[in-house]
Design an enzyme around this catalytic site. Structure first.
Site, PDB file in Angstrom:
ATOM      1  N   ASP A  97       0.863  -1.180   0.000  1.00 27.98           N
ATOM      2  CA  ASP A  97       0.000   0.000   0.000  1.00 27.98           C
ATOM      3  C   ASP A  97       0.901   1.231   0.000  1.00 27.98           C
ATOM      4  O   ASP A  97       2.070   1.157   0.417  1.00 27.98           O
ATOM      5  CB  ASP A  97      -0.919   0.014   1.230  1.00 27.98           C
ATOM      6  CG  ASP A  97      -2.163   0.867   1.026  1.00 27.98           C
ATOM      7  OD1 ASP A  97      -3.242   0.285   0.799  1.00 27.98           O
ATOM      8  OD2 ASP A  97      -2.052   2.105   1.074  1.00 27.98           O
ATOM      9  N   ASP A 127       3.945   2.490  -4.459  1.00 27.96           N
ATOM     10  CA  ASP A 127       3.225   3.436  -5.306  1.00 27.96           C
ATOM     11  C   ASP A 127       2.998   2.709  -6.623  1.00 27.96           C
ATOM     12  O   ASP A 127       3.929   2.529  -7.413  1.00 27.96           O
ATOM     13  CB  ASP A 127       4.063   4.701  -5.521  1.00 27.96           C
ATOM     14  CG  ASP A 127       3.445   5.664  -6.523  1.00 27.96           C
ATOM     15  OD1 ASP A 127       2.351   5.361  -7.057  1.00 27.96           O
ATOM     16  OD2 ASP A 127       4.054   6.715  -6.790  1.00 27.96           O
ATOM     17  N   VAL A 128       1.773   2.264  -6.864  1.00 23.87           N
ATOM     18  CA  VAL A 128       1.517   1.414  -8.025  1.00 23.87           C
ATOM     19  C   VAL A 128       1.764   2.120  -9.352  1.00 23.87           C
ATOM     20  O   VAL A 128       1.922   1.464 -10.393  1.00 23.87           O
ATOM     21  CB  VAL A 128       0.075   0.847  -8.011  1.00 23.87           C
ATOM     22  CG1 VAL A 128      -0.122  -0.086  -6.821  1.00 23.87           C
ATOM     23  CG2 VAL A 128      -0.963   1.959  -8.029  1.00 23.87           C
ATOM     24  N   TYR A 155     -12.945   7.569 -13.344  1.00 24.89           N
ATOM     25  CA  TYR A 155     -13.028   6.249 -12.732  1.00 24.89           C
ATOM     26  C   TYR A 155     -13.618   5.242 -13.716  1.00 24.89           C
ATOM     27  O   TYR A 155     -13.089   4.133 -13.888  1.00 24.89           O
ATOM     28  CB  TYR A 155     -13.893   6.321 -11.471  1.00 24.89           C
ATOM     29  CG  TYR A 155     -14.038   5.015 -10.726  1.00 24.89           C
ATOM     30  CD1 TYR A 155     -13.035   4.566  -9.887  1.00 24.89           C
ATOM     31  CD2 TYR A 155     -15.188   4.246 -10.855  1.00 24.89           C
ATOM     32  CE1 TYR A 155     -13.167   3.370  -9.191  1.00 24.89           C
ATOM     33  CE2 TYR A 155     -15.335   3.052 -10.173  1.00 24.89           C
ATOM     34  CZ  TYR A 155     -14.327   2.610  -9.339  1.00 24.89           C
ATOM     35  OH  TYR A 155     -14.461   1.428  -8.656  1.00 24.89           O
ATOM     36  N   LYS A 190     -11.497   2.017 -15.121  1.00 27.71           N
ATOM     37  CA  LYS A 190     -11.919   0.647 -14.823  1.00 27.71           C
ATOM     38  C   LYS A 190     -12.332  -0.095 -16.097  1.00 27.71           C
ATOM     39  O   LYS A 190     -12.178  -1.322 -16.191  1.00 27.71           O
ATOM     40  CB  LYS A 190     -13.052   0.653 -13.805  1.00 27.71           C
ATOM     41  CG  LYS A 190     -12.622   1.133 -12.422  1.00 27.71           C
ATOM     42  CD  LYS A 190     -11.525   0.262 -11.833  1.00 27.71           C
ATOM     43  CE  LYS A 190     -11.212   0.595 -10.384  1.00 27.71           C
ATOM     44  NZ  LYS A 190     -10.183  -0.292  -9.817  1.00 27.71           N
ATOM     45  N   THR A 198     -17.070   0.532   1.564  1.00 30.96           N
ATOM     46  CA  THR A 198     -15.662   0.537   1.921  1.00 30.96           C
ATOM     47  C   THR A 198     -15.269   1.921   2.435  1.00 30.96           C
ATOM     48  O   THR A 198     -16.064   2.862   2.441  1.00 30.96           O
ATOM     49  CB  THR A 198     -14.781   0.205   0.705  1.00 30.96           C
ATOM     50  OG1 THR A 198     -14.923   1.253  -0.274  1.00 30.96           O
ATOM     51  CG2 THR A 198     -15.177  -1.126   0.085  1.00 30.96           C
TER      52      THR A 198
END
Length: 253
Positions: free
Chosen positions: A37, A63-64, A158, A162, A193
């Site tokens: 994360d 950090d993706v 978003y 996705k 979430t």
């Protein structure tokens, strides 16, 4: 509980929400969990709970959107455990802005994390899987990558990010099937979430707004984690390039 016994699994965005629920479930099923994360403190707290159960778990700040960060994770994991069997690309962010309201820097940030992060994860992990001759990748997309409206939270960036994850998953499934690497996507519907909670929405409000048909009308992070577990396990050995929608019936009407 040994559906993933001995398998090494990297999970991104593991400090909270779906990522944390997946890390907990994978650990309970015998996996060696690599929890990553960008939030170092939150990750440490989360992993402390998992480690207390006696599970084997490593943590790594990630950090993706950074190629260097991914290279560091893969190097450390292979040094510690020799291989990578499972990759769960879960890390993501949302932005409640429509197409006309979104600024370029906002657009780029969402795509950098949600889409580029998924691509970088596969790009850096697949070579290790190829060497091993096997692997399972689960990319967490969204119902918003398939349909719009409330499903994408009114976020153009978003939705686009996705949708790209959905297509990229099928691309990877086709190109690496010959290496016995399975690649599937999960598409959560209304799930309560931390991402939703941060918008100031209570669980009751979220349930009222959700368009699911199964009571209590909004899912938990664990509902998605169980779907991810199936796709990552050998039970899904003949499943690749598929989209698993977990939405309480949202898309059914």
């Amino acid at each position: 509980m040994s559906r993933l016994k001995g398998k090494v699994a990297i999970i991104t965005g593991a400090a909270s929400g779906i990522g944390l629920a997946t890390a907990q479930l994978f650990a309970a099923e015998g996996a060696k969990v690599v929890a990553t994360d960008i939030s170092e403190d939150a990750l440490a707290r989360a992993v402390e709970e998992i480690a207390a159960t006696g599970a084997e778990v490593l943590t790594h700040t990630l950090d993706v959107s950074s190629p260097e960060s991914w290279k560091s994770v893969v190097a450390d994991v292979t040094a510690a455990w020799g291989t990578i069997d499972i990759l769960v690309n879960n890390a993501g962010i949302a932005l409640a802005k429509g197409l006309l309201d979104t600024e370029l820097d906002e657009w780029n940030k969402v795509l950098a994390i949600n889409t580029t992060g998924t691509w970088l994860g596969m790009k850096n992990v697949i070579p290790s899987m190829r060497t091993a001759g096997r692997g399972a990748i689960v990319n967490v997309s969204s119902l918003g990558g398939i349909i719009s409206g409330a499903a994408d939270g009114a976020s153009a960036a978003y939705s686009a990010s996705k949708g790209a994850v959905r297509s990229l998953t099928k691309h990877a499934a086709n190109y690496f099937a010959g290496d016995s690497i399975r690649v599937n996507s999960v598409h959560p519907g209304p799930i309560y979430t931390k991402l939703i909670k941060n918008y100031g929405v209570t669980k009751e409000q979220a349930a009222d707004a959700a368009n699911s048909i199964l009571p209590p009308h909004i899912g938990e992070a664990s509902d998605i984690a169980y779907g991810i577990l199936y796709l990552a396990s050998d039970e899904a050995g003949f499943v690749t390039g598929e989209e698993l929608i977990i939405d309480g019936g949202y898309a059914a009407h």
